[in-house]
Design a protein around this motif. Structure first.
Motif, short mmCIF file in Angstrom:
data_model
loop_
_atom_site.label_atom_id
_atom_site.label_comp_id
_atom_site.label_asym_id
_atom_site.label_seq_id
_atom_site.Cartn_x
_atom_site.Cartn_y
_atom_site.Cartn_z
N ASP A 127 -41.67 -10.50 -33.08
CA ASP A 127 -43.07 -10.40 -33.51
C ASP A 127 -43.84 -11.70 -33.33
O ASP A 127 -45.07 -11.71 -33.46
CB ASP A 127 -43.16 -9.92 -34.96
CG ASP A 127 -42.52 -10.89 -35.95
OD1 ASP A 127 -41.71 -11.74 -35.52
OD2 ASP A 127 -42.82 -10.79 -37.14
N TYR A 130 -44.48 -14.25 -27.14
CA TYR A 130 -45.27 -13.74 -26.04
C TYR A 130 -44.37 -13.06 -25.01
O TYR A 130 -44.75 -12.07 -24.38
CB TYR A 130 -46.03 -14.90 -25.39
CG TYR A 130 -46.76 -14.58 -24.11
CD1 TYR A 130 -47.91 -13.79 -24.12
CD2 TYR A 130 -46.32 -15.09 -22.89
CE1 TYR A 130 -48.60 -13.50 -22.94
CE2 TYR A 130 -47.00 -14.81 -21.71
CZ TYR A 130 -48.14 -14.02 -21.75
OH TYR A 130 -48.82 -13.74 -20.59
N LYS A 158 -37.78 -3.68 -25.10
CA LYS A 158 -39.01 -2.90 -24.88
C LYS A 158 -39.12 -1.73 -25.86
O LYS A 158 -40.22 -1.33 -26.24
CB LYS A 158 -39.05 -2.38 -23.44
CG LYS A 158 -39.15 -3.47 -22.39
CD LYS A 158 -40.37 -4.35 -22.56
CE LYS A 158 -41.63 -3.71 -22.07
NZ LYS A 158 -42.79 -4.66 -22.04
N ARG A 161 -40.23 -3.57 -29.18
CA ARG A 161 -41.61 -4.07 -29.12
C ARG A 161 -42.15 -3.89 -27.71
O ARG A 161 -42.01 -4.78 -26.86
CB ARG A 161 -41.69 -5.53 -29.56
CG ARG A 161 -43.13 -5.98 -29.74
CD ARG A 161 -43.29 -7.43 -30.12
NE ARG A 161 -44.62 -7.85 -29.67
CZ ARG A 161 -44.99 -9.10 -29.49
NH1 ARG A 161 -44.15 -10.09 -29.74
NH2 ARG A 161 -46.19 -9.39 -29.07
N PRO A 162 -42.77 -2.75 -27.44
CA PRO A 162 -43.22 -2.44 -26.08
C PRO A 162 -44.21 -3.44 -25.48
O PRO A 162 -44.27 -3.58 -24.26
CB PRO A 162 -43.88 -1.06 -26.24
CG PRO A 162 -43.26 -0.47 -27.47
CD PRO A 162 -43.01 -1.64 -28.38
N ASP A 163 -44.99 -4.12 -26.35
CA ASP A 163 -46.04 -4.99 -25.82
C ASP A 163 -45.57 -6.39 -25.46
O ASP A 163 -46.31 -7.15 -24.84
CB ASP A 163 -47.20 -5.08 -26.81
CG ASP A 163 -46.78 -5.69 -28.15
OD1 ASP A 163 -45.67 -5.36 -28.61
OD2 ASP A 163 -47.56 -6.47 -28.73
N VAL A 164 -44.35 -6.78 -25.83
CA VAL A 164 -43.87 -8.11 -25.47
C VAL A 164 -43.49 -8.10 -23.99
O VAL A 164 -42.95 -7.12 -23.48
CB VAL A 164 -42.67 -8.54 -26.35
CG1 VAL A 164 -41.39 -7.80 -25.96
CG2 VAL A 164 -42.45 -10.04 -26.26
N LEU A 165 -43.82 -9.20 -23.29
CA LEU A 165 -43.42 -9.30 -21.89
C LEU A 165 -41.92 -9.58 -21.81
O LEU A 165 -41.39 -10.34 -22.62
CB LEU A 165 -44.18 -10.42 -21.19
CG LEU A 165 -45.69 -10.25 -21.02
CD1 LEU A 165 -46.26 -11.44 -20.24
CD2 LEU A 165 -46.04 -8.95 -20.33
N ASN A 186 -41.37 -6.88 -16.88
CA ASN A 186 -42.77 -7.20 -16.56
C ASN A 186 -42.93 -8.38 -15.62
O ASN A 186 -43.94 -8.49 -14.91
CB ASN A 186 -43.55 -7.53 -17.83
CG ASN A 186 -43.41 -6.50 -18.91
OD1 ASN A 186 -42.70 -6.70 -19.89
ND2 ASN A 186 -44.06 -5.35 -18.74
#
Length: 214
Positions: A127, A130, A158, A161-165, A186
């Protein structure tokens, strides 16, 4: 797909030309491996060399610290021009403090895990990150063979936390890039497959398109 060519595979005697070459060829980021000879059995470059490269491109500097107790060096690497700073979970006695130091310095915090480190080790920090770098070879040297079983870590990250690169580094080429893309990666770090290519622009373009067929 973000492509970050690794300067570890470049011609060190012409660093400024090599950076300009991959910039023109379409690189999204520039990946810079800082090794201390302790955490990994190799030495590369530190803040002064990174600072000397900074004027030759506006692309983000993705700096991968393979050094023991990285917290004491965060300000120097940030001052040298690092935009994203990745440190190894295995090298830090207080990962929370390192993440905070990176954020406080104005860079984007990222954590790397070696092949032998279970993915569960990085989950408590997701959390605040980046990016997570999943090593697909043992860190320290370029040109190693890709470890496909490391992609299971990518899937777990993923899912949590799907939004973390998620970035992968080691053995990336046209074939392994597609495997990585299917797992949800990504960012691709590519060394010899870019710098050793006859046409760097074509090599970068191919890697960028690795997720187009998903």
């Amino acid at each position: 797909m973000i492509v970050a060519p690794s300067m570890l595979a470049s011609d060190f005697s012409h660093l400024s030309d090599e950076i300009r070459r991959i910039d023109i060829a379409g690189a999204d980021w520039v990946h810079l491996d800082a090794m201390d000879g302790h955490f990994v059995p190799n030495l590369t470059f530190g803040p002064p060399v990174i600072s000397s490269m900074r004027p030759y491109t506006d692309k983000p500097f993705d700096v991968h610290l393979m050094i023991d107790e990285p917290i004491q060096y965060i300000p120097q690497f940030r001052k040298a021009g690092a935009d994203i700073i990745t440190f190894h979970l295995e090298a830090a006695s207080d990962p929370d403090a390192v993440i905070q130091a990176i954020s406080d310095g104005g860079a984007k915090p990222s954590v790397a895990i070696k092949p032998g480190t279970p993915v569960d080790a990085v989950l408590p920090y997701l959390d605040r990150l980046y990016m997570v770098l999943v090593m697909t070879v043992e860190p320290g040297f370029g040109g190693q063979k890709f470890m496909p079983n490391m992609l299971s870590k990518v899937r777990v990250i993923k899912q949590k936390r799907p939004d973390v690169l998620v970035e992968v580094d080691g053995g990336i080429n046209d074939v392994t890039a597609k495997e990585a893309a299917r797992a949800g990666v990504n960012v691709l770090v590519a060394g010899t497959s870019v710098f050793g290519a006859k046409d760097a622009a074509a090599a970068i373009s191919s890697l960028k398109n690795s997720d187009r067929t998903l």
